[in-house]
Design an enzyme around this catalytic site. Sequence first.
Site, PDB file in Angstrom:
ATOM      1  N   ASN A 126      -0.777   0.840   9.267  1.00 54.62           N
ATOM      2  CA  ASN A 126      -0.436   0.042  10.452  1.00 54.62           C
ATOM      3  C   ASN A 126       0.714   0.609  11.286  1.00 54.62           C
ATOM      4  OD1 ASN A 126       1.458  -0.652   8.507  1.00 54.62           O
ATOM      5  ND2 ASN A 126       1.561  -2.790   9.134  1.00 54.62           N
TER       6      ASN A 126
ATOM      7  N   ARG B 273      10.905  -6.564  11.155  1.00 51.35           N
ATOM      8  CA  ARG B 273      11.664  -5.570  10.388  1.00 51.35           C
ATOM      9  C   ARG B 273      12.945  -5.128  11.087  1.00 51.35           C
ATOM     10  NH1 ARG B 273       9.961   0.293  10.151  1.00 51.35           N
ATOM     11  NH2 ARG B 273       8.156  -0.547  11.235  1.00 51.35           N
TER      12      ARG B 273
ATOM     13  N   ASP C 260      -3.559   8.985  -7.635  1.00 54.15           N
ATOM     14  CA  ASP C 260      -2.962   8.961  -8.973  1.00 54.15           C
ATOM     15  C   ASP C 260      -2.447  10.341  -9.362  1.00 54.15           C
ATOM     16  OD1 ASP C 260      -3.825   6.402  -8.926  1.00 54.15           O
ATOM     17  OD2 ASP C 260      -4.952   6.475 -10.805  1.00 54.15           O
TER      18      ASP C 260
ATOM     19  N   CYS D   5       3.244  -6.337   7.973  1.00 49.17           N
ATOM     20  CA  CYS D   5       3.736  -6.986   6.756  1.00 49.17           C
ATOM     21  C   CYS D   5       4.596  -8.186   7.113  1.00 49.17           C
ATOM     22  CB  CYS D   5       4.531  -6.000   5.916  1.00 49.17           C
ATOM     23  SG  CYS D   5       5.916  -5.277   6.786  1.00 49.17           S
TER      24      CYS D   5
ATOM     25  N   GLU E 245       7.732  -1.094  -0.566  1.00 53.49           N
ATOM     26  CA  GLU E 245       7.704  -2.127   0.473  1.00 53.49           C
ATOM     27  C   GLU E 245       6.266  -2.610   0.555  1.00 53.49           C
ATOM     28  OE1 GLU E 245      10.319  -3.382   1.698  1.00 53.49           O
ATOM     29  OE2 GLU E 245      11.848  -1.834   1.508  1.00 53.49           O
TER      30      GLU E 245
ATOM     31  N   SER F  49       2.536   6.354   3.202  1.00 53.29           N
ATOM     32  CA  SER F  49       2.656   5.403   4.310  1.00 53.29           C
ATOM     33  C   SER F  49       1.354   4.625   4.514  1.00 53.29           C
ATOM     34  CB  SER F  49       3.053   6.150   5.584  1.00 53.29           C
ATOM     35  OG  SER F  49       2.230   7.278   5.755  1.00 53.29           O
TER      36      SER F  49
HETATM   37  P1  NAP Z   1      -2.805   0.265   1.040  1.00 54.78           P
HETATM   38  O1  NAP Z   1      -4.272   0.141   1.017  1.00 54.78           O
HETATM   39  O2  NAP Z   1      -2.042  -0.217  -0.134  1.00 54.78           O
HETATM   40  O3  NAP Z   1      -2.484   1.814   1.316  1.00 54.78           O
HETATM   41  C1  NAP Z   1      -1.170   2.257   1.482  1.00 54.78           C
HETATM   42  C2  NAP Z   1      -1.100   3.731   1.156  1.00 54.78           C
HETATM   43  O4  NAP Z   1      -1.336   3.922  -0.235  1.00 54.78           O
HETATM   44  C3  NAP Z   1      -2.144   4.588   1.865  1.00 54.78           C
HETATM   45  O5  NAP Z   1      -1.581   5.814   2.197  1.00 54.78           O
HETATM   46  C4  NAP Z   1      -3.205   4.755   0.790  1.00 54.78           C
HETATM   47  O6  NAP Z   1      -4.025   5.879   0.996  1.00 54.78           O
HETATM   48  C5  NAP Z   1      -2.319   4.932  -0.405  1.00 54.78           C
HETATM   49  N1  NAP Z   1      -2.953   4.755  -1.702  1.00 54.78           N
HETATM   50  C6  NAP Z   1      -4.010   3.989  -2.044  1.00 54.78           C
HETATM   51  N2  NAP Z   1      -4.263   4.111  -3.383  1.00 54.78           N
HETATM   52  C7  NAP Z   1      -3.329   4.957  -3.886  1.00 54.78           C
HETATM   53  C8  NAP Z   1      -3.054   5.480  -5.175  1.00 54.78           C
HETATM   54  N3  NAP Z   1      -3.777   5.155  -6.240  1.00 54.78           N
HETATM   55  N4  NAP Z   1      -2.014   6.320  -5.304  1.00 54.78           N
HETATM   56  C9  NAP Z   1      -1.268   6.678  -4.250  1.00 54.78           C
HETATM   57  N5  NAP Z   1      -1.482   6.223  -3.001  1.00 54.78           N
HETATM   58  C10 NAP Z   1      -2.506   5.365  -2.820  1.00 54.78           C
HETATM   59  O7  NAP Z   1      -2.180  -0.492   2.303  1.00 54.78           O
HETATM   60  P2  NAP Z   1      -2.641  -0.471   3.822  1.00 54.78           P
HETATM   61  O8  NAP Z   1      -3.961  -1.156   3.932  1.00 54.78           O
HETATM   62  O9  NAP Z   1      -2.518   0.898   4.368  1.00 54.78           O
HETATM   63  O10 NAP Z   1      -1.509  -1.364   4.505  1.00 54.78           O
HETATM   64  C11 NAP Z   1      -1.564  -2.763   4.508  1.00 54.78           C
HETATM   65  C12 NAP Z   1      -0.682  -3.359   3.453  1.00 54.78           C
HETATM   66  O11 NAP Z   1       0.600  -2.758   3.520  1.00 54.78           O
HETATM   67  C13 NAP Z   1      -0.421  -4.834   3.644  1.00 54.78           C
HETATM   68  O12 NAP Z   1      -0.433  -5.477   2.399  1.00 54.78           O
HETATM   69  C14 NAP Z   1       0.975  -4.888   4.245  1.00 54.78           C
HETATM   70  O13 NAP Z   1       1.643  -6.102   4.047  1.00 54.78           O
HETATM   71  C15 NAP Z   1       1.616  -3.753   3.566  1.00 54.78           C
HETATM   72  N6  NAP Z   1       2.749  -3.257   4.349  1.00 54.78           N
HETATM   73  C16 NAP Z   1       4.001  -3.552   3.893  1.00 54.78           C
HETATM   74  C17 NAP Z   1       5.111  -3.150   4.623  1.00 54.78           C
HETATM   75  C18 NAP Z   1       6.499  -3.460   4.168  1.00 54.78           C
HETATM   76  O14 NAP Z   1       7.424  -2.800   4.652  1.00 54.78           O
HETATM   77  N7  NAP Z   1       6.724  -4.417   3.284  1.00 54.78           N
HETATM   78  C19 NAP Z   1       4.927  -2.442   5.801  1.00 54.78           C
HETATM   79  C20 NAP Z   1       3.623  -2.141   6.222  1.00 54.78           C
HETATM   80  C21 NAP Z   1       2.539  -2.559   5.478  1.00 54.78           C
HETATM   81  P3  NAP Z   1      -5.533   5.682   1.565  1.00 54.78           P
HETATM   82  O15 NAP Z   1      -5.378   5.188   2.948  1.00 54.78           O
HETATM   83  O16 NAP Z   1      -6.076   7.052   1.471  1.00 54.78           O
HETATM   84  O17 NAP Z   1      -6.212   4.712   0.667  1.00 54.78           O
HETATM   85  O1  G3H Z   2       4.014  -3.858   8.617  1.00 50.39           O
HETATM   86  C1  G3H Z   2       5.183  -3.859   8.295  1.00 50.39           C
HETATM   87  C2  G3H Z   2       6.220  -3.336   9.173  1.00 50.39           C
HETATM   88  O2  G3H Z   2       7.319  -2.937   8.401  1.00 50.39           O
HETATM   89  C3  G3H Z   2       6.575  -4.389  10.172  1.00 50.39           C
HETATM   90  O3  G3H Z   2       7.434  -3.899  11.130  1.00 50.39           O
HETATM   91  O4  G3H Z   2       8.246  -6.112  11.971  1.00 50.39           O
HETATM   92  O5  G3H Z   2       8.621  -4.035  13.269  1.00 50.39           O
HETATM   93  O6  G3H Z   2       6.330  -4.983  13.066  1.00 50.39           O
HETATM   94  P1  G3H Z   2       7.675  -4.812  12.417  1.00 50.39           P
END
Ligand code: NAP
Ligand code: G3H
Length: 493
Positions: A169, A452, A230, A299, A265, A166
């Site tokens: 955010n 969402r 990883d 997101c 996602e 997860s």
């Molecule tokens: P992130 O840096 O990609 O981290 C997400 C998760 O991945 C964290 O638990 C992170 O752990 C883990 N992670 C990092 N490197 C990894 C690896 N090599 N193997 C396995 N897990 C690994 O994202 P974030 O900064 O938390 O969130 C922001 C991003 O998420 C934005 O780009 C946003 O758009 C996207 N997001 C998308 C959605 C959607 O539903 N589309 C919803 C919410 C957020 P660590 O924290 O320990 O690094």
């Molecule tokens: O950050 C991504 C979430 O899936 C967005 O959810 O539209 O309810 O804020 P939300």
Amino acid sequence: MFFDRIFDINDKKERVYKRYLNGEWIDGNDEGQTLAIKSPIDGSLVGRIPAMSREEVDEAIASTKDSLQAWAEMPIYERAEIFYAAADLFEKHLDEMAEVLVQEVAKDLASARSEIERTADFLRYTADVGKSMAGEAISGDNFPGGTRNKISYVTRVPLGTVLAISPFNYPVNLAMSKIAPALIGGNTVILKPATQGAISSLHLVEILNRAGLPTGVLNTVTGRGSEIGDYVVTHKGINFINFTGSTEVGRHISKISEMVPLLLELGGKDAAVVLPDADLDFAANNIVSGAFSYSGQRCTAVKRILVQEEVADALAEKLKARVEKLNVGDPWKNAAVVPLIDDKSADFVQGLVDDALNKGAELLTGNKREKNLFYPTLLDHVTKDMEIAWEEPFGPVLPIIRIKSVEEAIEIANASEYGLQSSVFTNNINQAFYIANHLEVGTVQINNKTERGPDHFPFLGVKASGMGTQGVKYSIEAMTRPKAMVVNIQKID
Ligand code: NAP
Ligand code: G3H
């Protein structure tokens, strides 16, 4: 106190959180390696979490294997009862849960409370959907050459151990949106929460524990993704990976995971298309709330405006007036724009704003910063050569791109590598559907900000925004597979 058993207090009076294994909270590894989680609000220590070793990861995954059969065989009705109990506990401990969220990820208090309430609703709805899942019986004679003496009895069965990863955010809701559908489908789960957000996620785990989740059905893995990620992702014991986070990490996971099904996602660059006949006040209200709530760290935040030139000046003026009225700063006082998750994120936003201004964008308001608090920033006359036209800022900056026609709006919207959602603001339903039909995204919101929920709707991204579909029913389907048993009826002589 309800959550006392999930941490110890060390001699420096710091909270040292534990790992959850086999229904017990146990100390981190023998070497006592921990990660300090500091509040984005003021840098104060929220607590320490275990930086787990590979051996501990092995142990966590092995425990989910030992528990799988009993859990998969437990009647769904009984699994659902645990979810209802957990939902009640979320509501009972709403204040404590929301306070942890505010401290750990600087979410404003009202949104933190709503994240907990939404999670309770999600659990109940998932339990209800689980209970109403029915198999099907397919007669052989529906297909040419088939026979009515052949019947396929199809049910859904779990995949095994689901790895739920997860983002920071929504440390509670986006963790539960993976855990609950996986569990109701009969899987066991390893939760790897975002490091910043892990403490909130550990609270979630304790609620499921106290609601009666059997031992070993859910275990935690904490530690930096860059260090332990990883290893977990490529672990042979993982049967499904359900990941929400950045496109960069999602891409990496999809490269290193071999023959393991994925639900991804990822990031977005959601566009709000505004046509000349739109109600501009309504559009401006929606866009500002969609773009700036939780400082744009969603997101689904509106991340660019594509407005037709005829109404661009009028819309820009309305947006500016609203942005300047946003409450900025203190999450405890429900500020919409709060400190970003870390300084690096604020540096990134600053870089995008500087690039746009250097290339001729007009600053309507903002571009002010105090450490990781970035003030809401509105940029006009943004052009395609600027990074902010394409990059996901994950911060409170909104670019206005002026367009000449509907066709140009579609072209620029689709030129993005991302394809999460888009909004169309217009009073012409034909135009709305025409544009919606042509946008390469998972969802088009007609006359609403991108978002969402509600959480039983399908939620998905295309292109670099993801793979697979979330949403209660869709998530359960993604994390189960059909199992067919064919009855061959013998002719009676
Ligand atoms: P992130 O840096 O990609 O981290 C997400 C998760 O991945 C964290 O638990 C992170 O752990 C883990 N992670 C990092 N490197 C990894 C690896 N090599 N193997 C396995 N897990 C690994 O994202 P974030 O900064 O938390 O969130 C922001 C991003 O998420 C934005 O780009 C946003 O758009 C996207 N997001 C998308 C959605 C959607 O539903 N589309 C919803 C919410 C957020 P660590 O924290 O320990 O690094
Ligand atoms: O950050 C991504 C979430 O899936 C967005 O959810 O539209 O309810 O804020 P939300």
